[in-house]
Scaffold this motif. Sequence first.
Motif, PDB file in Angstrom:
ATOM      1  N   GLY A 272      30.096  88.449  65.601  1.00  0.00           N
ATOM      2  CA  GLY A 272      31.539  88.612  65.691  1.00  0.00           C
ATOM      3  C   GLY A 272      32.341  87.557  64.968  1.00  0.00           C
ATOM      4  N   GLN A 273      31.684  86.675  64.214  1.00  0.00           N
ATOM      5  CA  GLN A 273      32.428  85.685  63.437  1.00  0.00           C
ATOM      6  C   GLN A 273      33.205  86.355  62.312  1.00  0.00           C
ATOM      7  N   ARG A 274      32.671  87.455  61.813  1.00  0.00           N
ATOM      8  CA  ARG A 274      33.401  88.349  60.918  1.00  0.00           C
ATOM      9  C   ARG A 274      33.459  89.720  61.598  1.00  0.00           C
ATOM     10  N   ARG A 275      34.653  90.305  61.616  1.00  0.00           N
ATOM     11  CA  ARG A 275      34.818  91.603  62.263  1.00  0.00           C
ATOM     12  C   ARG A 275      35.408  92.580  61.249  1.00  0.00           C
ATOM     13  N   VAL A 276      34.759  93.736  61.155  1.00  0.00           N
ATOM     14  CA  VAL A 276      35.080  94.680  60.079  1.00  0.00           C
ATOM     15  C   VAL A 276      35.223  96.088  60.652  1.00  0.00           C
ATOM     16  N   GLY A 277      36.260  96.787  60.224  1.00  0.00           N
ATOM     17  CA  GLY A 277      36.472  98.161  60.636  1.00  0.00           C
ATOM     18  C   GLY A 277      36.063  99.140  59.546  1.00  0.00           C
ATOM     19  N   ILE A 278      36.454 100.399  59.724  1.00  0.00           N
ATOM     20  CA  ILE A 278      36.110 101.451  58.759  1.00  0.00           C
ATOM     21  C   ILE A 278      37.318 102.344  58.515  1.00  0.00           C
TER      22      ILE A 278
ATOM     23  N   CYS B 279      38.080  95.907  56.263  1.00  0.00           N
ATOM     24  CA  CYS B 279      37.802  97.315  56.519  1.00  0.00           C
ATOM     25  C   CYS B 279      36.951  97.858  55.367  1.00  0.00           C
ATOM     26  N   VAL B 280      35.917  98.625  55.701  1.00  0.00           N
ATOM     27  CA  VAL B 280      35.162  99.354  54.683  1.00  0.00           C
ATOM     28  C   VAL B 280      35.905 100.660  54.437  1.00  0.00           C
ATOM     29  N   ALA B 281      36.588 100.739  53.304  1.00  0.00           N
ATOM     30  CA  ALA B 281      37.403 101.907  52.963  1.00  0.00           C
ATOM     31  C   ALA B 281      36.665 102.769  51.951  1.00  0.00           C
ATOM     32  N   ALA B 282      36.892 104.075  52.036  1.00  0.00           N
ATOM     33  CA  ALA B 282      36.247 105.016  51.124  1.00  0.00           C
ATOM     34  C   ALA B 282      37.298 105.727  50.289  1.00  0.00           C
ATOM     35  N   ALA B 283      37.092 105.758  48.983  1.00  0.00           N
ATOM     36  CA  ALA B 283      38.017 106.428  48.068  1.00  0.00           C
ATOM     37  C   ALA B 283      37.223 107.374  47.172  1.00  0.00           C
ATOM     38  N   THR B 284      37.829 108.497  46.826  1.00  0.00           N
ATOM     39  CA  THR B 284      37.148 109.508  46.026  1.00  0.00           C
ATOM     40  C   THR B 284      37.343 109.255  44.537  1.00  0.00           C
TER      41      THR B 284
ATOM     42  N   VAL C 126      33.510 105.807  46.468  1.00  0.00           N
ATOM     43  CA  VAL C 126      33.227 104.382  46.435  1.00  0.00           C
ATOM     44  C   VAL C 126      33.656 103.785  47.765  1.00  0.00           C
ATOM     45  N   LEU C 127      32.769 103.001  48.366  1.00  0.00           N
ATOM     46  CA  LEU C 127      33.060 102.293  49.608  1.00  0.00           C
ATOM     47  C   LEU C 127      33.225 100.823  49.287  1.00  0.00           C
ATOM     48  N   GLY C 128      34.332 100.247  49.732  1.00  0.00           N
ATOM     49  CA  GLY C 128      34.570  98.845  49.432  1.00  0.00           C
ATOM     50  C   GLY C 128      35.326  98.143  50.531  1.00  0.00           C
ATOM     51  N   LEU C 129      35.199  96.837  50.547  1.00  0.00           N
ATOM     52  CA  LEU C 129      35.880  96.008  51.537  1.00  0.00           C
ATOM     53  C   LEU C 129      37.303  95.714  51.086  1.00  0.00           C
ATOM     54  N   ILE C 130      38.245  96.033  51.962  1.00  0.00           N
ATOM     55  CA  ILE C 130      39.633  95.656  51.730  1.00  0.00           C
ATOM     56  C   ILE C 130      40.107  94.844  52.939  1.00  0.00           C
ATOM     57  N   PRO C 131      41.077  93.968  52.762  1.00  0.00           N
ATOM     58  CA  PRO C 131      41.549  93.168  53.895  1.00  0.00           C
ATOM     59  C   PRO C 131      42.425  94.001  54.820  1.00  0.00           C
ATOM     60  N   LEU C 132      42.438  93.649  56.097  1.00  0.00           N
ATOM     61  CA  LEU C 132      43.358  94.285  57.048  1.00  0.00           C
ATOM     62  C   LEU C 132      44.578  93.390  57.256  1.00  0.00           C
ATOM     63  N   THR C 133      45.066  92.890  56.147  1.00  0.00           N
ATOM     64  CA  THR C 133      46.320  92.135  56.136  1.00  0.00           C
ATOM     65  C   THR C 133      47.173  92.684  55.000  1.00  0.00           C
TER      66      THR C 133
ATOM     67  N   TRP D 130      45.771  99.203  43.993  1.00  0.00           N
ATOM     68  CA  TRP D 130      44.991  98.126  44.611  1.00  0.00           C
ATOM     69  C   TRP D 130      43.685  97.907  43.845  1.00  0.00           C
ATOM     70  N   PHE D 131      43.434  96.668  43.471  1.00  0.00           N
ATOM     71  CA  PHE D 131      42.214  96.357  42.717  1.00  0.00           C
ATOM     72  C   PHE D 131      41.091  95.998  43.673  1.00  0.00           C
ATOM     73  N   LEU D 132      39.999  96.764  43.589  1.00  0.00           N
ATOM     74  CA  LEU D 132      38.784  96.503  44.367  1.00  0.00           C
ATOM     75  C   LEU D 132      37.749  95.913  43.412  1.00  0.00           C
ATOM     76  N   PRO D 133      37.508  94.610  43.476  1.00  0.00           N
ATOM     77  CA  PRO D 133      36.544  94.002  42.551  1.00  0.00           C
ATOM     78  C   PRO D 133      35.120  94.445  42.852  1.00  0.00           C
TER      79      PRO D 133
END
Length: 382
Positions: free
Chosen positions: A115-121, A160-165, A172-179, A225-228
Motif C-alpha cells: 500500500g505504499q503505492r496505491r493504483v486504481g483502474i 490509475c491504469v487507464a485504457a485508451a483505444t 494501450v494501458l498506461g499509468l496516469i496520475p490521479l491529480t 495528454w502525453f503518455l510516455p
Amino acid sequence: MVESFIAESELLQTMYAWLIRHVAPRAAQLDTDPAALLDALKGLGEQGWLALRVPTHQGGLGADANTYFGAQFLLARYSGALAFLQTQHQSAASFIAGGGNRDLQATYLSAMATGQRRVGIGYSHLRRPVSPLRAISEEAGYRLHGDIPWVTGHGFFDDCVAAATLPSGDAVLGLIPLTEHQPRTLRSHLQRSHPYPQGSLIISDPMPLIAMEVTNTVRISLDNWFLPASHVVDVKSMDWLPTSDRQKVLKAASLALGCAQAGLDIITDAVDRKGWRSLTPHRDSLQHAVNTCFTACIEQLSNPSLADSDVHHRRRLRAQAVDLAGRCAQGAIATVGGAANLLNHPAQRVYREALIVTVTGQTPDLAAAMLSQLATGCKPLE
C-alpha cells in the motif's frame, strides 16, 4: 462449505480474524467516512494483502484463483466499500505484473503489495461500442484524448491504469496520475524540462451515488495528454476485454456471495435478538444455497479448461451469486423490519451493496443470464 474452505487456508484464516477485529465493527463508518476507509485500505497494505495474485518473485503473495476468490468473499462480507476499493488496486497490480514493462514492475509491485503505492483502474469504457478515450502513437509514447467515465478511488489512489483505444482497435494501458493537471499551471516548467507538452487532465467532483459513494468515483477528461513509453503498462489486442470477460466471469461472483453472506449475518443476528426461531429453516435454506454456489464456483476455478459450455455454466453461477446477494439483502430487511430503512443500518448498507455487485463488470451476456435467473423465481403460485 464456505467455513471449511476458509479453515483450510492459513492466509484466509488470518484475514478472517483481522477483518472481524478491525473492519466489521467499523463497517458503517467505512461506508461514509473516506478517512476511515483509507485507514482500512492502508491496514490491508500493512498486512501485505494488496497484491494477492501477483507472483512472489514480483513482490506479491502469489495466491491461486481459489484463495483469491475466498479473500474477496471475506472482504465483501465485512465491508463492501473496502472490498470494491481494493479490488481496483488488485486489478491494477495484476495488469502491471502481466505487462512487459520491467521498470514499472520493479518500481510499483512490491510497493503496491504494502500500500505504499496505491493504483486504481479505468478501462470499463472499453465495453462500450465506441470508446470515449482514444490514443495516437507518437515518438516516445502516446497522446490521449477523451474521457474516462468511471474511475473509482480519487483521493485514495495515487495513479490509475487507464485504457485508451488505438486506431487499429487495440488498446494501450498506461499509468496516469490521479491529480489534476492543466496546461496553464505547468506550461513554463514543461517547456524548460520536457520536450513533449503534457496536455491537460481534468478530474470531476465525486459523483453522487446511491451506493459506495465514499469510494469517490470520478470522471477524468484528457486533452492531448502525453503518455510516455516509460508509463505504458501493456498494449492489448482488440479482442482482449471480451476474452477476459469470458475467462474471468466468476471473478466478481466472490463479491456477490460475500454480500449475500453479509445479509445472512444480519438475518442471523435479528433472529437471535428477536427470538423468531420459526425463521431459522428459511435462513438455513439461504445459507445452503450460498454454500452450494460458493463450492460450485471453487470447483469451476479449479478447472483449467474453458469450453463454451463452461463459460455458459460460469455465467449462470455468476447470475446465481448476484441473485443470492439480492435475496439475502432483502431477507435481511424483511427480518430486521422498519429499522432497516435507517440510512446507517447494516441491512440498508448491504441492500445498496447488492446493487453494486449486480452491475460490476456487466456485459450483455451476463445481463441475459441474470434476467434468466430472476425469471425462474417468478413462476406463478399454483
